[in-house]
Design a protein around this motif. Sequence first.
Motif, PDB file in Angstrom:
ATOM      1  N   LEU A 203     -40.298 -51.104  -6.185  1.00 38.31           N
ATOM      2  CA  LEU A 203     -40.841 -50.069  -4.988  1.00 38.31           C
ATOM      3  C   LEU A 203     -40.513 -50.666  -3.780  1.00 38.31           C
ATOM      4  O   LEU A 203     -40.186 -49.990  -2.996  1.00 38.31           O
ATOM      5  N   ASP A 204     -40.304 -52.050  -3.812  1.00 39.31           N
ATOM      6  CA  ASP A 204     -39.917 -52.813  -2.493  1.00 39.31           C
ATOM      7  C   ASP A 204     -39.636 -54.242  -3.002  1.00 39.31           C
ATOM      8  O   ASP A 204     -39.340 -54.568  -4.231  1.00 39.31           O
ATOM      9  N   PRO A 205     -39.143 -55.259  -2.174  1.00 43.85           N
ATOM     10  CA  PRO A 205     -38.644 -56.664  -2.603  1.00 43.85           C
ATOM     11  C   PRO A 205     -39.644 -57.233  -3.354  1.00 43.85           C
ATOM     12  O   PRO A 205     -39.316 -58.327  -4.126  1.00 43.85           O
ATOM     13  N   VAL A 284     -38.860 -42.667  -6.374  1.00 46.58           N
ATOM     14  CA  VAL A 284     -37.607 -41.861  -5.458  1.00 46.58           C
ATOM     15  C   VAL A 284     -37.088 -42.879  -4.370  1.00 46.58           C
ATOM     16  O   VAL A 284     -35.763 -42.902  -4.193  1.00 46.58           O
ATOM     17  N   ASP A 285     -38.052 -43.443  -3.638  1.00 41.47           N
ATOM     18  CA  ASP A 285     -37.749 -44.325  -2.271  1.00 41.47           C
ATOM     19  C   ASP A 285     -37.939 -45.770  -2.615  1.00 41.47           C
ATOM     20  O   ASP A 285     -39.128 -46.032  -3.017  1.00 41.47           O
ATOM     21  N   GLY A 288     -36.477 -51.341   1.748  1.00 42.59           N
ATOM     22  CA  GLY A 288     -36.014 -52.383   1.832  1.00 42.59           C
ATOM     23  C   GLY A 288     -36.869 -53.771   2.343  1.00 42.59           C
ATOM     24  O   GLY A 288     -36.500 -54.619   2.243  1.00 42.59           O
ATOM     25  N   SER A 289     -38.084 -53.395   2.817  1.00 43.24           N
ATOM     26  CA  SER A 289     -39.081 -54.440   3.211  1.00 43.24           C
ATOM     27  C   SER A 289     -40.333 -54.105   2.641  1.00 43.24           C
ATOM     28  O   SER A 289     -40.702 -53.016   2.121  1.00 43.24           O
ATOM     29  N   LYS A 290     -41.086 -55.007   2.375  1.00 40.93           N
ATOM     30  CA  LYS A 290     -42.401 -54.946   1.810  1.00 40.93           C
ATOM     31  C   LYS A 290     -43.170 -54.065   2.511  1.00 40.93           C
ATOM     32  O   LYS A 290     -43.285 -53.745   3.813  1.00 40.93           O
ATOM     33  N   ILE A 291     -43.817 -53.003   1.684  1.00 34.97           N
ATOM     34  CA  ILE A 291     -44.663 -52.004   2.139  1.00 34.97           C
ATOM     35  C   ILE A 291     -45.996 -52.653   2.548  1.00 34.97           C
ATOM     36  O   ILE A 291     -46.912 -53.203   1.691  1.00 34.97           O
ATOM     37  N   GLU A 300     -49.402 -44.010   1.274  1.00 36.14           N
ATOM     38  CA  GLU A 300     -48.632 -43.041   1.202  1.00 36.14           C
ATOM     39  C   GLU A 300     -48.337 -42.598  -0.197  1.00 36.14           C
ATOM     40  O   GLU A 300     -48.169 -43.637  -1.033  1.00 36.14           O
ATOM     41  N   PRO A 301     -48.247 -41.535  -0.813  1.00 37.23           N
ATOM     42  CA  PRO A 301     -48.174 -41.410  -2.431  1.00 37.23           C
ATOM     43  C   PRO A 301     -46.691 -41.876  -2.793  1.00 37.23           C
ATOM     44  O   PRO A 301     -45.742 -41.815  -1.861  1.00 37.23           O
TER      45      PRO A 301
END
Length: 406
Positions: A203-205, A284-285, A288-291, A300-301
């Motif tokens: 999902l993210d890093p 899908v997305d 590049g940085s932590k959510i 966000e969904p």
Amino acid sequence: MTSRKPRVVLGVSAGIAAYKVCELLRRLTESGHDVTVVPTRDALRFVGEPTWAALSGNPVSTEVWDGVARVPHVRLGQDADLVFVAPATADLLARAAHGLADDLLTNTLLTARCPVVFAPAMHTEMWEHPATRANVATLRARGAIVVEPASGRLTGKDTGPGRLPDPAELFEAARRVLDRGAVQPDLAGRHVVVSAGGTREPLDPVRFIGNRSSGLQGYALARTAAARGARVTLVAANVALPDPAGARVVPVGSAEEMRKAVLEAAGDADAVVMAAAVADFRPVDYRGSKIKKAEGAEPEPIRLAKNPDILAELGERRRAGQVIVGFAAETDDVLANGRAKLARKRSDLLVVNQVGEDLTFGRPDNAAVILGADGSSTEVERGAKEALADVVWDLVAARLDPLPAD
């Protein structure tokens, strides 16, 4: 009346990896095996006779002339339940392949009528030399099991294939061969691909979508296939387990990475067993940085996309004679869902597990029903995952085309 201890002849040839074999010897003796160590003369330059004698509890000799009245050069091989040579150097493999008998170990190899396992260890250039490859092929053709060496740090700064596998995994290989007894290695001359573990979709890093698969069943399949003589490629996703002796391990992370590795390895494989838990979806997305969590705001969904269906693609791309095995982890309507998946994926066999809390994932045991495209159904009661692995390979071996005659 007590049963006799299994008798193991542990051959040791002159490689620096001999020191690792002390741990293998300890595991064999502590698990109730009667072990006689037979080193080559030069092997004693690496680990001395007192060490082998103390750890085994048996006398140690390199010469056919010691204890001639007991005829050791004949009796050791005749009485053994297993002969296991580790490390097996290029020189030892050459002498064994050509039937030389110039010391106690090579005499023992000629008189053995039990399973014989070689665990090679040498520099990469020696392992890959055509002479060594030819000697290995000769030994395998005669029914010996030659465990593929591991890749890693060798003597000095060298790195590559040729490293002796971990002693704990060598012990597991010895145990699996002993469990099968004098049965011929029915997967000799075969290349099998096994996938294991669970893919992770980032999902993210720092976060990912994953599953609970530990890789234990896939590793049991790889270990068992190697003990039955196969050349094994193990595609492992996020698994924290030691490499099984005799398997070439390809580490992967995501479903797409697994797809690429499995399809590449499957090109010349006789059988492919997809035991890994491959994520059906990926985000899908990728951020590049932590959510970050926003105060007072709902997250966000996460939009998902389908991952490639590796098992279905294997069914579509299979070459003639290739056997494809899938796994299905189900929670409800287990057999109905399994039969539908078997038809949809065009597999030869489908191993159907019921999963849930305290079932299958991360446990040492497993139960399954193995469905066949021919309408067959084989129930495997709960037991060790290696027992299920043996049943899978029994069914695979029965479906393989005969090897071409030499």
